[in-house]
Design an enzyme around this catalytic site. Structure first.
Site, mmCIF file in Angstrom:
data_model
loop_
_atom_site.group_PDB
_atom_site.id
_atom_site.type_symbol
_atom_site.label_atom_id
_atom_site.label_comp_id
_atom_site.label_asym_id
_atom_site.label_seq_id
_atom_site.Cartn_x
_atom_site.Cartn_y
_atom_site.Cartn_z
ATOM 1 N N LEU A 42 0.850 -1.188 0.000
ATOM 2 C CA LEU A 42 0.000 0.000 0.000
ATOM 3 C C LEU A 42 0.883 1.235 0.000
ATOM 4 C CD1 LEU A 42 -2.874 -1.000 2.459
ATOM 5 C CD2 LEU A 42 -2.584 -1.546 0.034
ATOM 6 N N ASP A 43 1.089 1.784 -1.177
ATOM 7 C CA ASP A 43 2.024 2.885 -1.372
ATOM 8 C C ASP A 43 1.492 4.173 -0.748
ATOM 9 O OD1 ASP A 43 4.356 4.183 -2.781
ATOM 10 O OD2 ASP A 43 2.704 5.249 -3.752
ATOM 11 N N ALA A 44 2.343 4.851 -0.004
ATOM 12 C CA ALA A 44 2.039 6.179 0.553
ATOM 13 C C ALA A 44 0.708 6.206 1.291
ATOM 14 C CB ALA A 44 2.048 7.232 -0.561
#
Length: 589
Positions: A247-249
Site C-alpha cells: 500500500l504505497d504512501a
C-alpha cells in the site's frame, strides 16, 4: 510463500457484510453519503465476488516462514534487445536466484507519466514497454508476486483526471480539492513543491491536492466511489496472481483541512477494510504498508493484528548504515531493544535498500541531530545526493539520502577504506537474521554502484540507484573477476541458502538483543518450537574484535556450530576473533 496455520475456520466469525458495515460507518462517520453504508458494503462484496457467507480469514495466521525472501525490482531493471523486459526478468530470476528467493516485488508495472511508475495512468493495464499480463502471470506462477497498490494518487494524465477536468464521467469527483485560502500550514509534506495545483475545469477553477508532485493528483476517499474503484482494481490484481499488496504512501490517504492529514483514524480504518476484503477473497494474501514516517507512527499500522500484515521497517536502513559508518552500534541496539515483537499474523518487512533513498524521517527520535548531520555529510562524501522536505516551520530538512547501498558502504565517517565489500555483506548478514521477512533490492544483489549518467539525464536524485542493466553488460560484469559484482551475488546467495534452512529465522521466532559492547552487534533468535537457538553477532567496526563465547548463552548440553564458516565450537569458554565486519551465526546442532 509457504503458509502456516492457514486452514479455513470451521464456522463463520461473524457476518462479513456486518463487519464491512461497521468499518464503513467508522470511515464515513462525518461524511454525508448519497447511499447507505449497507449499500456500499454490498457493492464491495459484489465487486470482490464475495457473499455474506464467505468464510472469515483465521486470525493470527502466519502466511510466511523462514523460506521467504522478497526480491525488489523494476520490471526493466534488466533489459535485453528484442525481448520484453518482464521475460528478461523471469530469465534472470530462474537463472540466478530461484534456489534462494521465492518472492518478487515488481515495482509499478502499469502505464505511467512520471516518478518511475508511481504516477499511474491506467491501473488495469501492464505497461506495454514491459510486457503483458501474460508475462506477469508467468512470474506469478513460479514466484509469490508482490505488487504496488498506488492508492493515494494517480497521474494527472489519467482518464479519471481528464474527466475531472471536463467535469463529467468516471473520475470527475474522484480528486481531493481545497480552497486557495484554506489554512494548510499543519499538513505534513514529504516534498517541497506547492501542495495545491490550480486547474481550470468544467465546473470552474479548482485547487487539487498533490502530496508528492503536480503530476500526482490525490484521490478523495470521502467519495465511496473511489473506494469501490480500488476494490475493482484489487480484485483484478488477485485474479492476475498478486499475493502481496504494497500500500504505497498509505499514510497520506485521508485528508482533513486544518490537520496534518497524515495517519488519520480514517486511514487506519481503510487499511483494516482493505485487509478484510483482500483476505476474504484470498486467505493467504498479505498487505504491507509503506509508511516512511517516524518509528512510533509506523508501528501503529499493525493495529491490533487486524490492520497491516506487515510494515516496512523503515528505521532499519538509516540506523544500520549509521552503525557501520561510525563503528558504534549504540543507536541500533537501543532501537532493537525497544521494538515490540510482531504478533502472530503480523511481521516486519526488513530492507536496507530500495528504489527510493534511505529515509531520514524514520530515524527522527532515534538518532540525534549531530548523528544525522554526520551521516548526511558522509553519504555526500561518498557521491550520494540528498532530497529535502519542508518542515512545519518552513525550514528545509533532509528527507532521504540517495545513493546505491554498495557505494554508501565505501568507508566510515573518517573516509573511504578497503572494507567496502565486507561492510556491505555485513549489513545484509544482519538484516537476513533479524526478526521479519527480508526484502533485497536487485541492485544490492548485484552490487550496483551509483548511476551518475541516469542522474544527469533525469535530474531526479532517486535515479542514482535505479540503474537499468543491459544483459550483455551485466553478464560481462559478473564474469569479470576484477569486479565485485559476482562476489556480491554469490556471497548473498550463500547467506540466503543458509537462512532459509533455519527455523530460528522464522519471521516470528523469538528475538533478544545481546549486550556485547559497542563494536559487536548481536541478538539471539529461537525457533517457535524452541528447538533451535541462533546467536547472530557482527563486528561492525574496521578493527578485529574478540568475542568471548562465555558472554553467550551456549547451553552446555548442546553441540554448537558457526554456520557461515562451518566451524564447530569445541569449548564454550573460548574466544573468537572476528575480523572487521565479520558475522557469525552460531547454532546448536
Amino acid at each position: 510463500m509457504p503458509t502456516q496455520d492457514n486452514q479455513l475456520t470451521p464456522k463463520l466469525q461473524g457476518n462479513l457484510k456486518e463487519k464491512l458495515v461497521q468499518q464503513l460507518s467508522t470511515i464515513y462517520h462525518d461524511v454525508p453519503l448519497e447511499k447507505s453504508v449497507s449499500d456500499i458494503a454490498q457493492s464491495l462484496l459484489d465487486i470482490m465476488g464475495l457473499s455474506e457467507e464467505t468464510m472469515a480469514a483465521k486470525p493470527f495466521s502466519n502466511h510466511w516462514s523462514e523460506e521467504d525472501i522478497i526480491l525488489i525490482t523494476y520490471g526493466d531493471s534488466i533489459v535485453k534487445a528484442d525481448e520484453v523486459p518482464l521475460k528478461t526478468l523471469k530469465t534472470f530470476l530462474d537463472t540466478n536466484v530461484s534456489n534462494t528467493i521465492n518472492s518478487v516485488h515488481i515495482l509499478p508495472f502499469f502505464p505511467y507519466s512520471s516518478d518511475d511508475g508511481f504516477s499511474v495512468i491506467d491501473y488495469s493495464s501492464v505497461n506495454e514497454s514491459l510486457g503483458t499480463w501474460q508475462d506477469i502471470g508467468q512470474i506469478s506462477e513460479h514466484y509469490r508476486l508482490m505488487s504496488d497498490l498506488v492508492i493515494n494518487h494517480c497521474s494527472s494524465r489519467s482518464a479519471w483526471f481528464d474527466n475531472f477536468i471536463k467535469g463529467e464521467g468516471q473520475g470527475s469527483d474522484y480528486f481531493f480539492t481545497a480552497l486557495a485560502d484554506d489554512d494548510l500550514s499543519a499538513v505534513v509534506r514529504p516534498r517541497t513543491s506547492p501542495l495545491l495545483k490550480e486547474i481550470e475545469t468544467g465546473k470552474g477553477k479548482q485547487f487539487v491536492w498533490c502530496t508528492f508532485s503536480h503530476d500526482q493528483v490525490d484521490f478523495d476517499f470521502r467519495n465511496p466511489e473511489v473506494l469501490k474503484a480500488f476494490a475493482s482494481i484489487i480484485k483484478q490484481y488477485l485474479d492476475m496472481g498478486v499475493k502481496i499488496f504494497r500500500l504505497d504512501a498509505i499514510a497520506f490517504l485521508w485528508k482533513v483541512v486544518g490537520t496534518p492529514s497524515i495517519n488519520l483514524p480514517q486511514t487506519h480504518e481503510v487499511v483494516r477494510l482493505l485487509r478484510t476484503l483482500i483476505e476474504s477473497a484470498k486467505q493467504d494474501a498479505v498487505i504491507i504498508t509503506e509508511t516512511n514516517i517516524p518509528n512510533t507512527q509506523n508501528l501503529t499500522y499493525f493495529g491490533n493484528a487486524n490492520e497491516a500484515h506487515g510494515i516496512y521497517n523503515f528505521s532499519l536502513p538509516p540506523l544500520l548504515l549509521n552503525t557501520l559508518l561510525t563503528g558504534n552500534c549504540l543507536y541500533l541496539k537501543r532501537w532493537l531493544m525497544s521494538m515490540p515483537p510482531a504478533q502472530d499474523g503480523t511481521m516486519y518487512f526488513n530492507f536496507i535498500a530500495s528504489h527510493d533513498g534511505i529515509g531520514l524521517r524514520p530515524a527522527e527520535g532515534l538518532l540525534d541531530e549531530a548523528e544525522l548531520d554526520n551521516l548526511v555529510k558522509t553519504v555526500e562524501n561518498f557521491g550520494g545526493k540528498i532530497s529535502w522536505r519542508t518542515t512545519d516551520s518552513g525550514q528545509q530538512k533532509a528527507y532521504e539520502m540517495n545513493i546505491s547501498l554498495y557505494d554508501a558502504m565505501q568507508g566510515t565517517v573518517r573516509g573511504k577504506d578497503q572494507w567496502n565489500f565486507e561492510r556491505f555483506i555485513c549489513a545484509h548478514a544482519i538484516m537476513f537474521a533479524l526478526e521479519g521477512i527480508p526484502g533485497i533490492y536487485i541492485h544490492s544483489m548485484l552490487g550496483t554502484q551509483n548511476d551518475y549518467q541516469k542522474l544527469a539525464n533525469t535530474h531526479h536524485n532517486r535515479a542514482i540507484n535505479r540503474r537499468r542493466w543491459h544483459v550483455e553488460a551485466l553478464e560481462e560484469a559478473l564474469n569479470d573477476s576484477n569486479l565485485h559484482h559476482a562476489k556480491v551475488l554469490s556471497s548473498l546467495k550463500s547467506l540466503l541458502a543458509l537462512r532459509i534452512k533455519q527455523p530460528a529465522f522464522h519471521p516470528n521466532a523469538t528475538q533478544f538483543t545481546l549486550h556485547l559492547g559497542l563494536q559487536l552487534f548481536g541478538f539471539w533468535r529461537q525457533s517457535k518450537d524452541r528447538k533451535q537457538s541462533m546467536f547472530c553477532v557482527s563486528n561492525i567496526s574496521d578493527q578485529p574484535v574478540v568475542l568471548p563465547l562465555s558472554e553467550l548463552n551456549l547451553i552446555i548440553t548442546e553441540s554448537w556450530l558457526e554456520l557461515i564458516t562451518e566451524v564447530k565450537i569445541t569449548e564454550l569458554n573460548q574466544e573468537l576473533t572476528l575480523s572487521p565486519y565479520q558475522t557469525v551465526w552460531i547454532s546448536n546442532i
